[in-house]
Design a protein around this motif. Sequence first.
Motif, PDB file in Angstrom:
ATOM      1  N   VAL A   1       0.850  -1.190   0.000  1.00  0.00           N
ATOM      2  CA  VAL A   1       0.000   0.000   0.000  1.00  0.00           C
ATOM      3  C   VAL A   1       0.886   1.240   0.000  1.00  0.00           C
ATOM      4  N   ASN A   2       0.594   2.178  -0.872  1.00  0.00           N
ATOM      5  CA  ASN A   2       1.369   3.404  -0.994  1.00  0.00           C
ATOM      6  C   ASN A   2       0.748   4.526  -0.174  1.00  0.00           C
ATOM      7  N   GLY A   3       1.482   5.614  -0.041  1.00  0.00           N
ATOM      8  CA  GLY A   3       0.958   6.801   0.612  1.00  0.00           C
ATOM      9  C   GLY A   3       1.595   7.121   1.939  1.00  0.00           C
ATOM     10  N   GLY A   4       2.530   6.289   2.403  1.00  0.00           N
ATOM     11  CA  GLY A   4       3.218   6.558   3.650  1.00  0.00           C
ATOM     12  C   GLY A   4       4.711   6.721   3.432  1.00  0.00           C
ATOM     13  N   MET A   5       5.416   7.091   4.500  1.00  0.00           N
ATOM     14  CA  MET A   5       6.858   7.255   4.399  1.00  0.00           C
ATOM     15  C   MET A   5       7.559   5.909   4.226  1.00  0.00           C
ATOM     16  N   LEU A   6       7.047   4.868   4.915  1.00  0.00           N
ATOM     17  CA  LEU A   6       7.640   3.544   4.858  1.00  0.00           C
ATOM     18  C   LEU A   6       6.663   2.554   4.234  1.00  0.00           C
ATOM     19  N   GLY A   7       7.185   1.436   3.771  1.00  0.00           N
ATOM     20  CA  GLY A   7       6.357   0.426   3.136  1.00  0.00           C
ATOM     21  C   GLY A   7       5.430  -0.265   4.128  1.00  0.00           C
ATOM     22  N   ARG A   8       4.269  -0.674   3.660  1.00  0.00           N
ATOM     23  CA  ARG A   8       3.317  -1.411   4.488  1.00  0.00           C
ATOM     24  C   ARG A   8       2.479  -2.307   3.593  1.00  0.00           C
TER      25      ARG A   8
ATOM     26  N   SER B   1      -6.587   5.029  -6.593  1.00  0.00           N
ATOM     27  CA  SER B   1      -5.166   4.748  -6.434  1.00  0.00           C
ATOM     28  C   SER B   1      -4.515   5.979  -5.839  1.00  0.00           C
ATOM     29  N   CYS B   2      -3.415   5.783  -5.107  1.00  0.00           N
ATOM     30  CA  CYS B   2      -2.694   6.931  -4.564  1.00  0.00           C
ATOM     31  C   CYS B   2      -2.048   7.726  -5.692  1.00  0.00           C
ATOM     32  N   MET B   3      -1.363   7.031  -6.594  1.00  0.00           N
ATOM     33  CA  MET B   3      -0.780   7.644  -7.778  1.00  0.00           C
ATOM     34  C   MET B   3      -0.309   6.535  -8.700  1.00  0.00           C
ATOM     35  N   MET B   4      -0.203   6.861  -9.976  1.00  0.00           N
ATOM     36  CA  MET B   4       0.178   5.883 -10.986  1.00  0.00           C
ATOM     37  C   MET B   4       1.251   6.481 -11.875  1.00  0.00           C
ATOM     38  N   PRO B   5       2.297   5.706 -12.220  1.00  0.00           N
ATOM     39  CA  PRO B   5       3.390   6.261 -13.019  1.00  0.00           C
ATOM     40  C   PRO B   5       3.003   6.424 -14.485  1.00  0.00           C
ATOM     41  N   ARG B   6       3.653   7.379 -15.132  1.00  0.00           N
ATOM     42  CA  ARG B   6       3.358   7.649 -16.542  1.00  0.00           C
ATOM     43  C   ARG B   6       3.586   6.423 -17.409  1.00  0.00           C
TER      44      ARG B   6
ATOM     45  N   THR C   1      -6.368   8.223  -2.945  1.00  0.00           N
ATOM     46  CA  THR C   1      -6.589   7.506  -1.697  1.00  0.00           C
ATOM     47  C   THR C   1      -5.260   6.939  -1.204  1.00  0.00           C
ATOM     48  N   HIS C   2      -5.021   7.057   0.096  1.00  0.00           N
ATOM     49  CA  HIS C   2      -3.797   6.529   0.699  1.00  0.00           C
ATOM     50  C   HIS C   2      -3.998   5.113   1.236  1.00  0.00           C
ATOM     51  N   SER C   3      -5.052   4.462   0.817  1.00  0.00           N
ATOM     52  CA  SER C   3      -5.353   3.116   1.310  1.00  0.00           C
ATOM     53  C   SER C   3      -5.645   2.173   0.147  1.00  0.00           C
ATOM     54  N   ALA C   4      -4.875   2.305  -0.925  1.00  0.00           N
ATOM     55  CA  ALA C   4      -5.024   1.478  -2.118  1.00  0.00           C
ATOM     56  C   ALA C   4      -3.703   0.789  -2.434  1.00  0.00           C
ATOM     57  N   PRO C   5      -3.715  -0.259  -3.252  1.00  0.00           N
ATOM     58  CA  PRO C   5      -2.475  -0.952  -3.608  1.00  0.00           C
ATOM     59  C   PRO C   5      -1.480  -0.021  -4.297  1.00  0.00           C
ATOM     60  N   SER C   6      -0.211  -0.288  -4.081  1.00  0.00           N
ATOM     61  CA  SER C   6       0.847   0.534  -4.657  1.00  0.00           C
ATOM     62  C   SER C   6       1.097   0.113  -6.100  1.00  0.00           C
ATOM     63  N   SER C   7       0.865   1.038  -7.016  1.00  0.00           N
ATOM     64  CA  SER C   7       1.191   0.796  -8.424  1.00  0.00           C
ATOM     65  C   SER C   7       2.390   1.616  -8.863  1.00  0.00           C
ATOM     66  N   MET C   8       2.990   2.368  -7.915  1.00  0.00           N
ATOM     67  CA  MET C   8       4.125   3.224  -8.233  1.00  0.00           C
ATOM     68  C   MET C   8       5.084   3.259  -7.052  1.00  0.00           C
ATOM     69  N   ALA C   9       6.349   3.005  -7.294  1.00  0.00           N
ATOM     70  CA  ALA C   9       7.358   3.070  -6.247  1.00  0.00           C
ATOM     71  C   ALA C   9       7.587   4.520  -5.841  1.00  0.00           C
ATOM     72  N   CYS C  10       7.590   4.776  -4.527  1.00  0.00           N
ATOM     73  CA  CYS C  10       7.783   6.141  -4.043  1.00  0.00           C
ATOM     74  C   CYS C  10       8.163   6.091  -2.576  1.00  0.00           C
TER      75      CYS C  10
END
Length: 713
Positions: free
Chosen positions: A42-49, A79-84, A112-121
Amino acid sequence: MHHVFAIALVVFSVASGGSARGELSAGAAVVDVTPEQLPVLVNGGMLGREADTVKTPLSARSLVLDDGEDRLAIVVVDSCMMPRALLDEAKAAAAAQTGIPADRILISATHTHSAPSSMACLGTEADPSYVPFLRRKLVEAIAGAAGNLEPARVGWGVVDAGEYTALRRWIRRPDRLADDPFGNPTLRANMHAASNWDDVTGESGPEDPDLSLIALQSADGRPLAVLANFSMHYFGDQSLSADYFGLFCEGLKSRLAGESEAEGEGPPFVGIMSHGCSGDIYRVDYAKPPGSRGEDLTIQSYADALVDRAVGAYESIEFRADADLEMAEARVPLRYRVPDAQRLDWARRVVEAMGDRPPKDTTEVYAREQLILHEWQSTEVVVQAIKIGELAIATTPTETYALTGLKIKLQSPLEKTMVIELANGGDGYIPPPEQHLLGGYNTWAARSAGLEVQAEPKIVEAALGLLEDVSGCDRAEYRQPVGPASEAIRSLRPAAYWRLDEFSGPRAIDHVNDHDAFYEPGVAFFLEGPRPDAFSPGGRPNRSAHLAGGRIDARIPGLGDRYSVSLWCWNGMPEGARDVSGWLFARGHDRDRDGGNDRLGVGGTGEAQGRLIFSPGGPAGGDRPLVGRTAIERWTWHHVVLVRDGDSVRIHLDGDPEPEIEAPAVAGSAPRLDQIFLGGRCDGDSTWEGRLDEIAVFDRVLTVEEIERLSPR
């Protein structure tokens, strides 16, 4: 017409077509993008979860429009964000399947900060199993909407929902700086800093209160879809969840679908909530006392309140079927803010010590980010514009400040314009250039905020140029409305009048002559100013500048020893924070060691606390200032007039004919000394920390009656 070729546009396409168009058609669809495999990153935080439960389904909500000559698609994804790169691949696949050109497809994230991570950040990688799944679902959503096309009508609605959005990024006091992840005391503004009022001086920018709707009906009036847009970052929810965006969409569907859907008439209604410019925005209003900031709202009650506003706006919409379509896209090259040699060496040592494990704290996250930016160096971002009849959409690929969205909206050739952020990529925060000086999380160089300092004006220019091309009209020139209080100032013929309503610096425009002033670095723009009813009629806020270390430098040729200064001030410093809360005005040369002459300010500690103070300066001025009698409340607007009449001075507060200060004061200013500073002394000591607005300088002595005219009550 201004075009965006000036910023090295790489790919540019405009949907072709003449003025005669066929009937508008629209189709909408919803595709479930909830992951099939759990747990998921899940993306949207400082660390992975990770998350292994689903609270609410995640969706890709799509809309396809066709005017008989051109066809385009709009998709909004939970999604929190998606890469180009991912989105370009999905667009290419959708184009092959549906025939819709890839550069006529807009795909954005709700954030949303509670969705699967589709972009590394930052500290989270992209989930390797979810990314290909999401790519397939995006194509499915576009194809599904295209398959539901039917004759349609379109309309626009907008409503003020300002009580549900507010600034989360506040400016800290100059003596309360904090360190950035690199160990430097640069943090002058940051998210949620106003949880302690004693730490801050005010918001770092404006908010955008508009909840905008583009609504589609069938030819017989059956609701087909609503594309909504609102600037509020996210509410926060248990993972996995579509956050308030999904609840809004479902709530809107239940309110608008009505009996037609129950009876199975046509495809289901689709509600879509796109993300407005929310990089510095949140739902908690820190300007209010704790307990009244909206803390009692649940995510459901918050979404329901927005649905109520949207339905009210929807009921007043006028629909039309003859809306033609145009769409344009630009790919704009930008550089990253890469680390210098010293920071790069530091980052390499930190990452080397980490080994193969993921980062465990903020320092390690930002060290790794420096190596990534150093490797990448540059990128290109996608900006789009869409015209739907008299309506417009502009996009940014970034987490964009509300001010940036207002720049695009207020200068768009089409008045009815919404701005969708995090569209066609996830390129991080783009603070306006002046905000970089204030620091904070939104500016720390990383994939989440790594674009060049000039990225924001370049993206704004690209969006406005594309809007000009799709509309065939020049951009609008933003002008602050002129109200009766502004007319009163003009009628008294000032030598200079600065409204301080600019989007950016460095120039502060003189609205009566050619004595433009200049903002020093350390200023935030387009904050709300005093008395909008008097200065800015028509429902628009009056605008002001917030000084955070910078002054305003001006010159009035021929200014003698009989002059007057009228200004509005809003003090951001807590009482007793320092000896002088801030200086409002001074006359003299820059860096004058004595601080200049005719110094006007607000006292801090001691007997002058919160009251106006004045010192004529120079050897004759002494060290003890004259002190007013009335305490000036923090975070409130006040009107101050300084009148210098040769060897005497009087100062009026809020139009009171009885002066706050009136005394003989030997003039310290030479008659030909034409330089003045607003928001600080000449030596830069105790600069004003707060807002200034509607400043006028007169080359004569104002009467009491004239001062009363300048201070509407």
